[in-house]
Design a protein around this motif. Structure first.
Motif, PDB file in Angstrom:
ATOM      1  N   GLY A   1      -1.857  11.696  -9.748  1.00 40.89           N
ATOM      2  CA  GLY A   1      -3.303  11.694  -9.537  1.00 40.89           C
ATOM      3  C   GLY A   1      -3.722  10.710  -8.457  1.00 40.89           C
ATOM      4  N   PRO A   2      -4.976  10.800  -8.014  1.00 39.29           N
ATOM      5  CA  PRO A   2      -5.461   9.929  -6.927  1.00 39.29           C
ATOM      6  C   PRO A   2      -5.524   8.451  -7.294  1.00 39.29           C
ATOM      7  N   GLU A   3      -5.633   8.170  -8.604  1.00 41.35           N
ATOM      8  CA  GLU A   3      -5.736   6.758  -9.031  1.00 41.35           C
ATOM      9  C   GLU A   3      -4.400   6.021  -8.982  1.00 41.35           C
ATOM     10  N   TYR A   4      -3.289   6.784  -8.996  1.00 41.94           N
ATOM     11  CA  TYR A   4      -1.999   6.132  -9.222  1.00 41.94           C
ATOM     12  C   TYR A   4      -1.672   5.071  -8.175  1.00 41.94           C
ATOM     13  N   LYS A   5      -2.029   5.347  -6.903  1.00 43.64           N
ATOM     14  CA  LYS A   5      -1.648   4.389  -5.846  1.00 43.64           C
ATOM     15  C   LYS A   5      -2.357   3.044  -5.993  1.00 43.64           C
ATOM     16  N   TYR A   6      -3.434   3.008  -6.792  1.00 45.53           N
ATOM     17  CA  TYR A   6      -4.160   1.753  -6.976  1.00 45.53           C
ATOM     18  C   TYR A   6      -3.669   0.970  -8.199  1.00 45.53           C
ATOM     19  N   ILE A   7      -2.928   1.625  -9.067  1.00 43.32           N
ATOM     20  CA  ILE A   7      -2.470   0.965 -10.290  1.00 43.32           C
ATOM     21  C   ILE A   7      -1.512  -0.172  -9.967  1.00 43.32           C
ATOM     22  N   TYR A   8      -0.562   0.099  -9.067  1.00 41.89           N
ATOM     23  CA  TYR A   8       0.436  -0.920  -8.728  1.00 41.89           C
ATOM     24  C   TYR A   8      -0.235  -2.150  -8.128  1.00 41.89           C
ATOM     25  N   ARG A   9      -1.183  -1.942  -7.225  1.00 44.66           N
ATOM     26  CA  ARG A   9      -1.893  -3.074  -6.617  1.00 44.66           C
ATOM     27  C   ARG A   9      -2.629  -3.878  -7.684  1.00 44.66           C
ATOM     28  N   ALA A  10      -3.257  -3.182  -8.634  1.00 41.58           N
ATOM     29  CA  ALA A  10      -4.008  -3.877  -9.690  1.00 41.58           C
ATOM     30  C   ALA A  10      -3.086  -4.681 -10.599  1.00 41.58           C
ATOM     31  N   LEU A  11      -1.863  -4.172 -10.821  1.00 43.48           N
ATOM     32  CA  LEU A  11      -0.905  -4.870 -11.690  1.00 43.48           C
ATOM     33  C   LEU A  11      -0.217  -6.025 -10.968  1.00 43.48           C
ATOM     34  N   SER A  12      -0.316  -6.048  -9.633  1.00 43.55           N
ATOM     35  CA  SER A  12       0.323  -7.077  -8.797  1.00 43.55           C
ATOM     36  C   SER A  12       1.827  -7.167  -9.018  1.00 43.55           C
ATOM     37  N   GLY A  13       2.447  -6.051  -9.362  1.00 41.72           N
ATOM     38  CA  GLY A  13       3.907  -5.982  -9.306  1.00 41.72           C
ATOM     39  C   GLY A  13       4.698  -6.281 -10.554  1.00 41.72           C
ATOM     40  N   ASP A  14       4.256  -7.210 -11.377  1.00 42.77           N
ATOM     41  CA  ASP A  14       5.087  -7.622 -12.517  1.00 42.77           C
ATOM     42  C   ASP A  14       5.018  -6.621 -13.661  1.00 42.77           C
ATOM     43  N   VAL A  15       5.638  -5.476 -13.464  1.00 44.27           N
ATOM     44  CA  VAL A  15       5.647  -4.442 -14.497  1.00 44.27           C
ATOM     45  C   VAL A  15       6.975  -3.705 -14.399  1.00 44.27           C
ATOM     46  N   ALA A  16       7.535  -3.328 -15.547  1.00 49.88           N
ATOM     47  CA  ALA A  16       8.845  -2.671 -15.556  1.00 49.88           C
ATOM     48  C   ALA A  16       8.732  -1.200 -15.167  1.00 49.88           C
TER      49      ALA A  16
END
Length: 635
Positions: free
Chosen positions: A100-115
C-alpha cells in the motif's frame, strides 16, 4: 505539553517554551517551509499521509524509543522483535497493506530499530524472480509471517565476489532436489539476518537490534521447484535453462541498493544536519566582536563551511534518489515485457551511486557529529548511532570500491562505443559530445551559472574516463594481459566512476531546480543550495579541475570566492531548510536536535534516566571504597 505550529504540522515541547535563539531563525525564512516539505514528499497529499503514519506509530507506546540509548544488546534485539511483531497487528488495525501507499512511510516513522526488515528483501526476491506459481504459493505465507525469510549470501571467506562463493548445491535428479553443503569454514554463511541459525556472530559497531548469525549447511535438501524460476530453471534431467539476461539474477541486489540509498543513507544525513544545525544556533561560544554577547556558533564561517555543504549534499542526494527511482521504474517496466536492454545502465548507476552516496553521507554525518563538539559524542545527541549505522552502508550490498569498478567497466565500454559512433544509454551520451577545452568564466558571478559548473564536471568526467581508457589500451597493446592491465588502472577507474556520478548528481540537481515553480521562494533557495553543492565539489577537489588547465588558478580563486559568498546567504535559511525535512522530535531522538531548541535542559533530563544514577555501582563497594578507606586510615 506546549504545541508549536509549523505550517500544518505540530511539534511538541515537553519543556514548555521555544528557545528564542532558534525561534528567531524561523521568523526570517525566505521560503515556505510547508511547500518545500510537500515538494520533497512529492505532493501535499503525500505529506499528509506520511504525517498520519508517523503520528499513528509515535502515539503507540509499543514503538517508543525513549530508553534506547540505555539498552543492552539483548534488550535492543528483544525490543526490535517486539516492535516487528506489533507492527503486523498495527498494520491490520490501520488497514495498511504491505504493497500500500503508506508502507514506505512506516520504516521512516520507526527509525529503523525493528526486526524482519530482511524479510522484505526475501519477499521482493520472490516477487521479482519467482514464477507466477511460486509467487502465488509463497507471498501470502510470507505476508502473514507464516514463514520468515533470511538473506544468506555473504560467506566468511567471500562477499561481493559472487563467483567465489564456496557453498555447493548439487542437483540429485533421482529425488529432484538440490543438496546444499558447507564444504569448509570459509564457506560458512556469515551475516545472515533474522534467521534461526547455528549461532550469533558476536558484537557489532551497531545493528544490535538485528540478529546476525552464521549458518552451516550439512546435506540440506531443497526441492527443485523451490528454485526461483521466472528467468532461469533447472530441468528434471539437470539441464540449466536461462531466459533473458544473466544480469536479471542481480536485480534484487539492484533494487535493494536503490531503496538503501533512500532509507538507510540519505535520511541519516538529513537527521544529522537537522541536529547539528539546530544545535549550532542555540550554542553560543566566544565573541565575534568585543562587547557583544557570545555568538551563535553557526555565525562563524568555519561552522558554516562544515555544515552547510552537508545540507546541500542531503538535498542533492534526495533528488538523485528520485532520478534512480525513475530509472528503476523504467527498467522494471521493460523487464516485465522481457526487454533487458536497460539492465546494464541500471546496474552501473545503482552501483556507482550506492558507492558515492554512502561515502559522502557517512563523511557528512561524521562532520556533523564533530561540529557539535563534546556534546555530539554523547549517545543522547543521537549522532553516534546515526554514524555507526550509516558506516555499515559503505560495506554491505557490495563493498564500495568493487561497485565503483563495476560502474567503471560500464563507462569504459560506453566510451569505446561512443568513440566509434555507436549508440549509448542516456546517462552516458555526454561521452560522445565535443566540448570546449577551457572554462569560459570571466568573473566569480559566472560560477553561479549552472551551465558553467555543470560543464566543468562533465569535462572532468570525460577526461578521467578517456585518459583511463587510453591507458588501458596502451597497456594491452604493449603486451600486458587484459586482467593485469585492468588491475594497473583500478585507482584511476574508481576515480573516473566517482567523477561520472558526481557530474550526474550536479546535472540532475540543476535540472530539478530549473523545473521548480518560482513562487514561494523555493526555487531561489534550491538554486543557492545547488550552487553550493557544485562549488563545494570543485573547491574540495581543485586538483582534478586544474589538472589539464580547464580551470586556471585565477578561475579557482573565483570559485572559492563564490563558494564562500554563498555560505552566509544559505546560513540565513539553514534552520528552515532542516525544518523542511520534517522530522519529529521522537524520530530524531536527540537531546541536541529538538524543535524547541531547549538543549541543555533536555540533556540534563535525559541523563537522569541513566540506570547508573539510580543504582549503586559495584565498582565502588568492590574497589573504590577499600582504596579510599585504606588511604584515609593512613592519613
Amino acid at each position: 505539553m506546549v504545541l508549536l505550529e509549523t505550517g500544518k504540522h505540530w511539534q511538541g515541547s515537553v519543556l514548555g517554551s521555544v528557545n528564542p535563539d532558534i525561534a528567531s531563525e524561523r521568523q526570517t525564512a525566505s521560503f515556505s517551509v510547508e511547500k518545500l516539505t510537500a515538494r520533497l514528499d512529492g505532493s501535499v497529499e503525500q505529506t499528509r499521509m506520511r504525517r498520519a503514519v508517523a503520528e499513528a506509530i509515535e502515539c503507540d507506546p509499543e514503538f517508543s524509543r525513549e530508553n534506547q540509548y540505555f539498552q543492552s544488546q539483548n534488550e535492543r534485539y528483544e525490543a526490535a522483535v517486539r516492535k516487528g511483531v506489533h507492527l503486523q497487528k498495527k498494520m491490520r488495525e490501520m488497514g495498511w497493506a504491505e504493497d500500500g501507499p503508506e508502507y514506505k512511510y512506516i520504516y521512516r516513522a520507526l527509525s529503523g530499530d525493528v526486526a524482519f526488515l530482511l524479510h522484505r528483501i526475501f519477499m521482493r526476491s520472490i516477487s521479482v524472480l519467482g514464477s507466477e506459481k511460486q509467487v502465488t504459493k509463497w507471498i501470502p505465507l510470507a505476508s502473514q509471517y507464516r514463514l520468515i525469510g533470511s538473506y544468506a549470501q555473504t560467506e566468511l571467506g567471500h562477499g561481493t565476489y559472487l563467483q567465489g562463493l564456496e557453498t555447493t548445491a548439487v542437483f540429485d535428479s533421482s529425488t529432484q532436489e538440490f543438496i546444499l553443503n558447507t564444504p569448509k569454514i570459509s564457506a560458512m554463511k556469515w551475516w545472515p539476518g533474522d534467521s534461526i541459525t547455528a549461532g550469533d556472530i558476536g558484537p557489532k559497531m551497531n545493528f544490535e537490534h538485528t540478529d546476525n548469525g552464521y549458518l552451516m549447511l550439512q546435506n540440506v535438501r531443497v526441492p527443485r521447484e523451490n528454485m526461483l524460476n521466472k528467468f532461469c530453471e533447472v530441468r528434471p534431467d539437470g539441464t540449466y535453462l536461462r531466459r533473458g539476461s544473466q544480469q536479471i539474477n542481480y536485480f534484487t541486489m539492484t533494487t535493494v541498493r536503490i531503496s538503501l540509498i533512500s532509507d538507510e543513507v540519505v535520511t541519516p544525513l538529513m537527521k544529522a544536519c537537522t541536529i547539528a544545525i539546530r544545535y549550532s544556533v542555540v550554542r553560543r561560544q566566544s565573541k565575534l566582536q568585543p562587547g557583544e554577547q557570545e555568538a551563535k556558533i553557526l555565525d562563524y564561517q568555519t561552522q558554516q563551511e562544515k555544515l552547510l555543504p552537508q545540507l546541500a549534499t542531503a538535498y542533492a542526494f534526495h533528488f538523485i534518489n528520485d532520478y534512480l527511482q525513475e530509472l528503476f521504474n523504467r527498467a522494471y517496466r521493460d523487464i516485465q515485457r522481457k526487454n533487458f536492454d536497460t539492465l546494464p545502465e541500471l546496474h552501473a548507476s545503482s552501483s556507482g551511486f550506492k558507492a558515492l552516496v554512502t561515502q559522502h553521507c557517512t563523511s557528512g554525518v561524521e562532520i556533523c557529529l564533530r561540529a557539535c563538539g563534546g556534546h555530539g559524542y554523547s549517545l543522547l545527541s543521537g549522532l553516534p548511532s546515526l554514524y555507526t549505522k550509516i558506516l555499515a552502508s559503505c560495506i554491505y550490498e557490495g563493498e564500495n570500491t568493487i561497485l565503483l569498478l563495476q560502474t567503471a567497466r560500464f563507462l569504459i565500454k560506453s566510451f569505446m562505443a561512443a568513440s566509434s559512433g555507436q549508440p549509448v544509454p542516456p546517462s552516458v551520451t555526454y561521452l560522445a559530445a565535443v566540448k570546449p577545452r577551457k572554462c569560459p568564466a570571466k568573473n566569480k558571478l559566472d560560477f553561479l551559472s549552472p551551465d558553467i559548473y555543470t560543464e566543468a564536471y562533465e569535462h572532468t568526467a570525460v577526461r578521467l574516463i578517456s585518459s583511463t581508457a587510453a591507458k588501458l589500451q596502451d597497456l594491452i597493446q604493449s603486451g600486458v594481459k587484459k586482467h593485469d592491465a585492468w588491475n594497473q588502472c583500478t585507482v584511476q577507474l574508481a576515480q573516473a566512476a566517482k567523477a561520472h556520478c558526481h557530474y550526474i548528481t550536479v546535472k540532475n540537481f540543476a535540472e530539478t531546480v530549473e523545473r521548480l515553480e518560482t513562487k514561494a521562494g523555493i526555487q531561489k533557495i534550491m538554486k543557492h543550495l545547488c550552487d553550493l553543492f557544485a562549488l563545494h565539489g570543485i573547491f574540495s577537489n581543485a586538483g582534478v579541475f586544474l589538472h589539464d588547465g580547464y580551470l586556471s588558478g585565477a578561475q579557482m580563486d573565483m570559485v572559492t570566492a563564490s563558494y564562500l559568498d554563498l555560505l552566509p546567504v544559505i546560513r540565513k535559511d539553514a534552520v528552515p531548510l532542516v525544518d523542511a525535512f520534517d522530522f519529529s522530535d521522537k524520530s530524531l531522538n536527540s537531546a541536541l536536535g529538538s524543535y524547541d531548541g531547549q538543549v541543555y535542559q533536555r540533556f540534563y533530563e535525559w541523563a537522569q534516566k541513566s540506570p547508573t544514577n539510580t543504582q549503586m555501582n559495584p565498582a565502588y563497594e568492590k574497589y573504590l571504597k577499600p582504596l579510599l578507606h585504606n588511604t584515609l586510615s593512613k592519613l
